[in-house]
Write an enzyme that holds these catalytic residues in place. Sequence first.
Site, PDB file in Angstrom:
ATOM      1  N   CYS A 147      63.814  36.926 -11.894  1.00 28.02           N
ATOM      2  CA  CYS A 147      64.086  36.228 -10.645  1.00 28.02           C
ATOM      3  C   CYS A 147      63.124  35.075 -10.422  1.00 28.02           C
ATOM      4  O   CYS A 147      61.954  35.153 -10.783  1.00 28.02           O
ATOM      5  CB  CYS A 147      64.009  37.214  -9.492  1.00 28.02           C
ATOM      6  SG  CYS A 147      65.433  38.288  -9.471  1.00 28.02           S
TER       7      CYS A 147
ATOM      8  N   ARG B 266      62.772  39.782 -17.716  1.00 28.91           N
ATOM      9  CA  ARG B 266      61.329  39.731 -17.988  1.00 28.91           C
ATOM     10  C   ARG B 266      60.874  40.896 -18.885  1.00 28.91           C
ATOM     11  O   ARG B 266      59.732  40.948 -19.309  1.00 28.91           O
ATOM     12  CB  ARG B 266      60.551  39.773 -16.671  1.00 28.91           C
ATOM     13  CG  ARG B 266      60.846  38.571 -15.805  1.00 28.91           C
ATOM     14  CD  ARG B 266      59.950  38.512 -14.613  1.00 28.91           C
ATOM     15  NE  ARG B 266      58.550  38.409 -14.947  1.00 28.91           N
ATOM     16  CZ  ARG B 266      57.941  37.309 -15.365  1.00 28.91           C
ATOM     17  NH1 ARG B 266      58.629  36.190 -15.493  1.00 28.91           N
ATOM     18  NH2 ARG B 266      56.653  37.310 -15.635  1.00 28.91           N
TER      19      ARG B 266
HETATM   20  N1  EPU Z   1      50.872  38.107 -12.229  1.00 27.49           N
HETATM   21  C1  EPU Z   1      50.052  37.172 -12.785  1.00 27.49           C
HETATM   22  N2  EPU Z   1      49.870  37.189 -14.143  1.00 27.49           N
HETATM   23  C2  EPU Z   1      50.463  38.115 -14.946  1.00 27.49           C
HETATM   24  C3  EPU Z   1      51.299  39.086 -14.371  1.00 27.49           C
HETATM   25  C4  EPU Z   1      51.495  39.058 -12.998  1.00 27.49           C
HETATM   26  O1  EPU Z   1      49.501  36.307 -12.071  1.00 27.49           O
HETATM   27  O2  EPU Z   1      50.258  38.068 -16.167  1.00 27.49           O
HETATM   28  C5  EPU Z   1      51.125  38.088 -10.769  1.00 27.49           C
HETATM   29  C6  EPU Z   1      52.580  37.733 -10.457  1.00 27.49           C
HETATM   30  O3  EPU Z   1      52.802  36.350 -10.491  1.00 27.49           O
HETATM   31  C7  EPU Z   1      52.766  38.326  -9.080  1.00 27.49           C
HETATM   32  C8  EPU Z   1      51.872  39.565  -9.144  1.00 27.49           C
HETATM   33  O4  EPU Z   1      50.974  39.375 -10.225  1.00 27.49           O
HETATM   34  O5  EPU Z   1      52.291  37.451  -8.096  1.00 27.49           O
HETATM   35  C9  EPU Z   1      52.610  40.880  -9.320  1.00 27.49           C
HETATM   36  O6  EPU Z   1      53.438  40.811 -10.460  1.00 27.49           O
HETATM   37  P1  EPU Z   1      53.776  42.104 -11.333  1.00 27.49           P
HETATM   38  O7  EPU Z   1      53.292  41.861 -12.717  1.00 27.49           O
HETATM   39  O8  EPU Z   1      53.293  43.301 -10.610  1.00 27.49           O
HETATM   40  O9  EPU Z   1      55.343  42.095 -11.315  1.00 27.49           O
HETATM   41  P2  EPU Z   1      56.345  42.328 -12.530  1.00 27.49           P
HETATM   42  O10 EPU Z   1      55.863  43.415 -13.401  1.00 27.49           O
HETATM   43  O11 EPU Z   1      56.717  41.018 -13.139  1.00 27.49           O
HETATM   44  C10 EPU Z   1      57.706  44.204 -11.344  1.00 27.49           C
HETATM   45  C11 EPU Z   1      59.136  44.391 -10.942  1.00 27.49           C
HETATM   46  C12 EPU Z   1      59.459  43.493  -9.773  1.00 27.49           C
HETATM   47  C13 EPU Z   1      58.541  43.849  -8.618  1.00 27.49           C
HETATM   48  C14 EPU Z   1      57.071  43.738  -9.068  1.00 27.49           C
HETATM   49  C15 EPU Z   1      56.101  44.184  -8.000  1.00 27.49           C
HETATM   50  C16 EPU Z   1      60.188  44.936 -13.034  1.00 27.49           C
HETATM   51  C17 EPU Z   1      61.121  44.528 -14.110  1.00 27.49           C
HETATM   52  N3  EPU Z   1      59.996  44.052 -12.072  1.00 27.49           N
HETATM   53  O12 EPU Z   1      57.592  42.841 -11.725  1.00 27.49           O
HETATM   54  O13 EPU Z   1      60.799  43.779  -9.399  1.00 27.49           O
HETATM   55  O14 EPU Z   1      58.764  42.969  -7.552  1.00 27.49           O
HETATM   56  O15 EPU Z   1      56.857  44.539 -10.245  1.00 27.49           O
HETATM   57  O16 EPU Z   1      56.343  45.516  -7.640  1.00 27.49           O
HETATM   58  O17 EPU Z   1      59.654  46.033 -13.046  1.00 27.49           O
HETATM   59  C18 EPU Z   1      62.996  43.303  -8.807  1.00 27.49           C
HETATM   60  O18 EPU Z   1      63.257  44.461  -9.162  1.00 27.49           O
HETATM   61  O19 EPU Z   1      63.796  42.545  -8.209  1.00 27.49           O
HETATM   62  C19 EPU Z   1      61.671  42.760  -9.084  1.00 27.49           C
HETATM   63  C20 EPU Z   1      61.365  41.464  -9.003  1.00 27.49           C
END
Ligand code: EPU
Length: 447
Positions: free
Chosen positions: A122, A98
Amino acid sequence: MTNDVLTVHGGTPLHGQIRVRGAKNLVSKAMVAALLGDEPSRLFDVPRIRDVEVVRGLLELHGVKVTDGVEDGELVFDPANVESASTDEINVHAGSSRIPILLCGPLLHRLGHAFIPDLGGCHIGPRPIDFHIQALREFGAMVDKAPDGMHLTAPNGLHGTKLELPYPSVGATEQVLLTAVMADGVTELRNAAVEPEIIDLICVLQKMGAIIKVHTDRVIEIQGVPRLGGYTHRPIPDRIEAASWAAAALATGGDIEVLGAEQVDMMTFLNVFRSVGGAYEVTDARPRAGQEGKIRFWHPGGELRAVAIETDVHPGFMTDWQQPLVVALTQARGLSIVHETVYEQRLGYTDALNTMGATIQVYRDCLGGTPCRFGRRNFKHSAVIAGPSKLHAADLVIPDLRAGFSHLIAALAAEGTSRVYGVDLINRGYEDFEAKLAALGAHAERG
Ligand code: EPU
């Protein structure tokens, strides 16, 4: 012929010492930040995991020279000759991570255009990118979604703006930071994520010359600057990996010392670990005395206790800590409750634990008081775990990174021989996990 399966002979407590390095969810973002500079950057403690390889590949495609530094785990990025890459070349990385979405701002600043392949990561729910796109448009980017990926341009440049995220998304906050630092003018971001990995990214950007203020109440203010230099940075340790090994110690009745783990970013986890009945001992780093920081986690004997947890944004209980810990909760007496409020579909892995003898029931209701976006939308996002249950061996297929590690822990805790399929996925986020398992006395082999 693929050999993507691990045969695990369970029932042996894990004992010993392993090391965690820089946090996966910071390192990959710091690598993207290097693209913004006009001088080389140097990052230490980079783990050898697939997410790092993907970002390295993307940086190299865009002309960043990436070399190994002197120290093990040190990478040096030279962005002197940033250049466009073809969509075909970039698409080689489609579906693999991502992180590419975070290249939007830096590429727009450096090249005036960007192409982002289809994302991967994931499968833990729909994971939309609407906050990212909305924010980029507010900075002045033109975003064109095509079948092969996303094309972006900024015909009038990128300008500071006032934004409020609908939810404190980690990725969207990083998107805003990486775009705002070199946008023209001031950006104010409300409802920002403030995870330790975000604060560490802000430290990286500040070292490069950015001006970023973190106010109370999730407000971040960024004053754009016309140029950024390089950075030299040692990342925060991986608190998700550290917690995963802690859960493995508890679930198998073992004792694991996690070198490199730090207390400050794991406080919420440590509270829960102690409430369940786990024991831990923190040793602070004292660099001048040559002492490395570490946390030893162990099962002190006796029965574990049921707990209620709700995952949440920082400083809450991390969603990524949930799956490994649930395996240990199958061994706790009574009813444990998990209310997952970050992702709508992150409990599917409990089916596999049930086939191994656990008693876990998932619910659509919110089993907890933390406000949540999923309660009225029919998602099975709460779980009740009745324990203790004797786990027995099974054939398991790994669905995603963190659930995969929980499957692995379950197989290690269970009596008998399990076959765990799809273990290569674990390499996305856990460096050398097979060598670490061997060091901890696990009986597991490929094939
Ligand atoms: N969301 C939206 N719209 C967006 C962005 C996010 O609806 O444009 C929602 C997501 O669907 C989710 C929530 O907001 O329900 C939180 O998502 P977030 O954007 O915080 O997650 P991310 O940046 O995609 C990172 C980590 C994840 C971790 C999450 C929460 C990375 C590469 N990934 O994901 O880590 O679970 O923050 O802390 O930094 C992992 O390491 O296995 C992993 C999945």
